[in-house]
Design a protein around this motif. Structure first.
Motif, PDB file in Angstrom:
ATOM      1  N   LYS A 123      -1.772  -0.967  12.231  1.00  0.00           N
ATOM      2  CA  LYS A 123      -2.349  -1.527  11.002  1.00  0.00           C
ATOM      3  C   LYS A 123      -2.156  -3.043  10.940  1.00  0.00           C
ATOM      4  O   LYS A 123      -2.612  -3.691   9.997  1.00  0.00           O
TER       5      LYS A 123
ATOM      6  N   ASP B 226      -7.855  10.612   4.003  1.00  0.00           N
ATOM      7  CA  ASP B 226      -8.485  10.043   5.193  1.00  0.00           C
ATOM      8  C   ASP B 226      -9.985  10.329   5.234  1.00  0.00           C
ATOM      9  O   ASP B 226     -10.739   9.575   5.819  1.00  0.00           O
TER      10      ASP B 226
ATOM     11  N   ALA C 289       0.862  -1.195   0.000  1.00  0.00           N
ATOM     12  CA  ALA C 289       0.000   0.000   0.000  1.00  0.00           C
ATOM     13  C   ALA C 289       0.888   1.231   0.000  1.00  0.00           C
ATOM     14  O   ALA C 289       1.424   1.614   1.039  1.00  0.00           O
TER      15      ALA C 289
ATOM     16  N   LYS D 205       2.403   2.950  13.841  1.00  0.00           N
ATOM     17  CA  LYS D 205       1.491   2.754  12.710  1.00  0.00           C
ATOM     18  C   LYS D 205       1.540   1.310  12.211  1.00  0.00           C
ATOM     19  O   LYS D 205       0.527   0.706  11.884  1.00  0.00           O
TER      20      LYS D 205
ATOM     21  N   PHE E  12       3.199   1.914   3.897  1.00  0.00           N
ATOM     22  CA  PHE E  12       4.104   3.049   3.779  1.00  0.00           C
ATOM     23  C   PHE E  12       3.622   4.128   4.737  1.00  0.00           C
ATOM     24  O   PHE E  12       2.426   4.215   5.015  1.00  0.00           O
TER      25      PHE E  12
ATOM     26  N   ALA F   6      -0.181   4.119  -1.765  1.00  0.00           N
ATOM     27  CA  ALA F   6      -1.010   5.292  -2.044  1.00  0.00           C
ATOM     28  C   ALA F   6      -1.133   6.187  -0.817  1.00  0.00           C
ATOM     29  O   ALA F   6      -1.159   5.709   0.314  1.00  0.00           O
TER      30      ALA F   6
HETATM   31  N1  CTP Z   1      -3.686   3.635   3.954  1.00  0.00           N
HETATM   32  C1  CTP Z   1      -4.716   2.974   3.345  1.00  0.00           C
HETATM   33  N2  CTP Z   1      -5.979   3.481   3.408  1.00  0.00           N
HETATM   34  C2  CTP Z   1      -6.232   4.631   4.082  1.00  0.00           C
HETATM   35  C3  CTP Z   1      -5.169   5.328   4.709  1.00  0.00           C
HETATM   36  C4  CTP Z   1      -3.899   4.795   4.614  1.00  0.00           C
HETATM   37  O1  CTP Z   1      -4.499   1.926   2.729  1.00  0.00           O
HETATM   38  N3  CTP Z   1      -7.466   5.096   4.140  1.00  0.00           N
HETATM   39  C5  CTP Z   1      -2.343   3.053   3.881  1.00  0.00           C
HETATM   40  C6  CTP Z   1      -1.360   3.858   3.074  1.00  0.00           C
HETATM   41  O2  CTP Z   1      -1.348   3.457   1.716  1.00  0.00           O
HETATM   42  C7  CTP Z   1      -0.055   3.548   3.784  1.00  0.00           C
HETATM   43  C8  CTP Z   1      -0.442   3.350   5.230  1.00  0.00           C
HETATM   44  O3  CTP Z   1      -1.842   3.032   5.201  1.00  0.00           O
HETATM   45  O4  CTP Z   1       0.493   2.321   3.352  1.00  0.00           O
HETATM   46  C9  CTP Z   1      -0.217   4.531   6.105  1.00  0.00           C
HETATM   47  O5  CTP Z   1      -0.845   5.664   5.540  1.00  0.00           O
HETATM   48  P1  CTP Z   1      -0.946   7.006   6.360  1.00  0.00           P
HETATM   49  O6  CTP Z   1      -1.751   8.007   5.592  1.00  0.00           O
HETATM   50  O7  CTP Z   1       0.412   7.403   6.818  1.00  0.00           O
HETATM   51  O8  CTP Z   1      -1.738   6.473   7.627  1.00  0.00           O
HETATM   52  P2  CTP Z   1      -3.017   6.935   8.354  1.00  0.00           P
HETATM   53  O9  CTP Z   1      -3.634   5.714   8.927  1.00  0.00           O
HETATM   54  O10 CTP Z   1      -3.883   7.756   7.469  1.00  0.00           O
HETATM   55  O11 CTP Z   1      -2.411   7.778   9.522  1.00  0.00           O
HETATM   56  P3  CTP Z   1      -2.258   9.373   9.696  1.00  0.00           P
HETATM   57  O12 CTP Z   1      -3.173   9.705  10.798  1.00  0.00           O
HETATM   58  O13 CTP Z   1      -0.820   9.557  10.048  1.00  0.00           O
HETATM   59  O14 CTP Z   1      -2.640  10.015   8.390  1.00  0.00           O
END
Ligand code: CTP
Length: 404
Positions: A345, A281, A275, A341, A327, A277
């Motif tokens: 996850k 959010d 992942a 993280k 990522f 991308a």
């Molecule tokens: N990711 C995903 N789907 C989402 C958000 C994130 O698949 N809705 C995946 C990204 O592709 C990446 C990882 O989760 O591999 C971390 O993404 P990131 O945006 O850093 O994580 P978030 O869970 O959104 O945390 P943050 O609060 O830091 O934005």
């Protein structure tokens, strides 16, 4: 292309008679730019289409055209040239030359050094559609494949003669990609890799939306590296301005929900999920289906947001998840946020970098997070880094994810 990804490779580039010879000038430039040394050998017919002078200027080496070239001290050009090569690439490969190869004929320098070779042979056919479809050509190509010769292409489309069909040569960039792929270690042979890349676009109305600055370069570089490593690759891409890597199946989406749905549909067939991308959010609840207009009283619009699905977490939660790699682009405290993280996850490997600084750049510096600890990789261009990351992922694959 990664800087110098073919450094140390020596290729004999054999050209035979065909209008596609003009494309080999560009192919030579790409190979030389990637660090390969290129020894051009031309048949008499090839010299009718482009001159040895042009090919010498582009390859930086004198071109050979004759078995009886007095520059070779022992007069054994067919042995000397083929012994130095890591591969011989015949491009364009004419109908006539394929026939010669299939029958092991050795009546000119290029044909002789193919018969005398100890290295792999790759052929890039280029001919009229009827010549390609001719049963004799098809027989010859089948024989060459059975003899272990790699065939790259041909492509389909408009031909120099004005006809349309199978037989035209792959574009130089595609030939380059196939050659680079040929040399890459096959650490993911037989594996199936699903990736997400790029940003998502969350509409506000038909002309506006919310997105982010992800360029997609890292995800596309990983898709290319996985393909080169021998995997079957499916890339689900948000809106980006990048060409599809050679040999990769690409599915374009816009929103996080579409990306989620595409991934969930495909994932049962894949044994690795990466992942990359930068998924939005949140999305606007009930995006307007008409353009939101300004009002006479200057009232500002207000939006309610709803949370998008977390694609990576959803895949990791499946009863039989693929090997999941996340990522994370963080703006600070990478050491803390990266491991937090990864654990949140529930993925075995998370690749972290200090975020917005790397968006759109061609290089990157990352840290690998896994339950056993962290490992920092040196800064590298994104394509070289992608190959390193694919090797790191391959090392960690559990045997249970082996394809039956
Ligand atoms: N990711 C995903 N789907 C989402 C958000 C994130 O698949 N809705 C995946 C990204 O592709 C990446 C990882 O989760 O591999 C971390 O993404 P990131 O945006 O850093 O994580 P978030 O869970 O959104 O945390 P943050 O609060 O830091 O934005």
């Amino acid at each position: 292309m990664a800087t110098a990804e073919l450094a140390g490779k020596h290729l004999v580039l054999g050209m035979t008679g065909g209008i596609a010879c003009y494309k080999i000038a560009e192919l030579t430039r790409l190979l030389v730019k990637a660090g390969a040394t290129v020894q051009v050998v031309m048949t008499e017919a090839a010299t009718q289409f482009i001159t040895p002078v042009t090919m010498q200027a582009l390859s930086g080496r004198p071109v050979y055209t004759s078995q009886w070239d007095a520059r070779v001290p022992n007069n054994m050009a067919h042995i000397d040239l083929s012994r130095e090569a890591d591969a011989i690439v015949i491009a364009p490969a004419s109908t006539d030359f394929l026939a010669k190869l299939a029958h092991g004929m050795a009546d000119d320098l290029l044909a002789t050094l193919c018969v005398a070779r100890e290295c792999p042979l790759l052929v890039v056919p280029a001919m009229n559609r009827q010549m390609w479809a001719n049963p004799a050509t098809q027989r010859n190509v089948a024989q060459l494949r059975a003899d272990g010769v790699e065939t790259l292409g041909p492509d389909s489309g408009p031909q120099a003669c004005g006809e349309v069909g199978d037989g035209r040569m792959l574009e130089p960039e595609a030939v380059y990609e196939a050659i680079a792929s040929f040399f890459a270690p096959k650490v993911l042979a037989g594996r199936r890799v699903l990736l997400t890349a790029g940003p998502t676009f969350e509409p506000i109305d038909p002309v506006r939306g919310i997105t982010n600055r992800s360029s997609g370069k890292m995800g596309f570089a990983l898709a290319r590296a996985a393909q080169q490593a021998g995997a079957d690759v499916h890339l689900v891409a948000g809106p980006v301005a990048l060409d599809t890597p050679w040999g990769v199946f690409r599915e374009d989406v816009q929103t996080a929900q579409q990306m989620h749905d595409a991934v969930m549909r495909a994932v049962p067939d894949y044994d690795i999920f990466i992942a990359v991308a930068a998924v939005a959010d949140w999305r606007v609840d009930h995006a307007s289906d008409h353009k939101i207009k300004k009002t006479a009283d200057h009232r500002l619009p207000s939006f309610t947001f709803v949370e998008n699905p977390d694609i990576l977490a959803a895949v990791a939660r499946l009863p039989h998840p693929p090997f999941c790699v996340g990522f994370a682009a963080e703006s600070g405290d990478l050491d803390v946020h990266g491991e937090e993280k990864r654990a949140r996850k529930n993925v075995p490997l998370l690749i972290g970098n200090l975020g917005p600084l790397t968006f759109g750049r061609d290089d990157n510096e990352v840290v690998l997070f896994e339950a056993s600890g962290q490992k920092k990789l040196p800064r590298a261009d994104k394509q070289a880094l992608a190959s390193t990351l694919i090797a790191e992922i391959a090392k960690r694959l559990p045997d249970t994810s082996l394809i039956s």
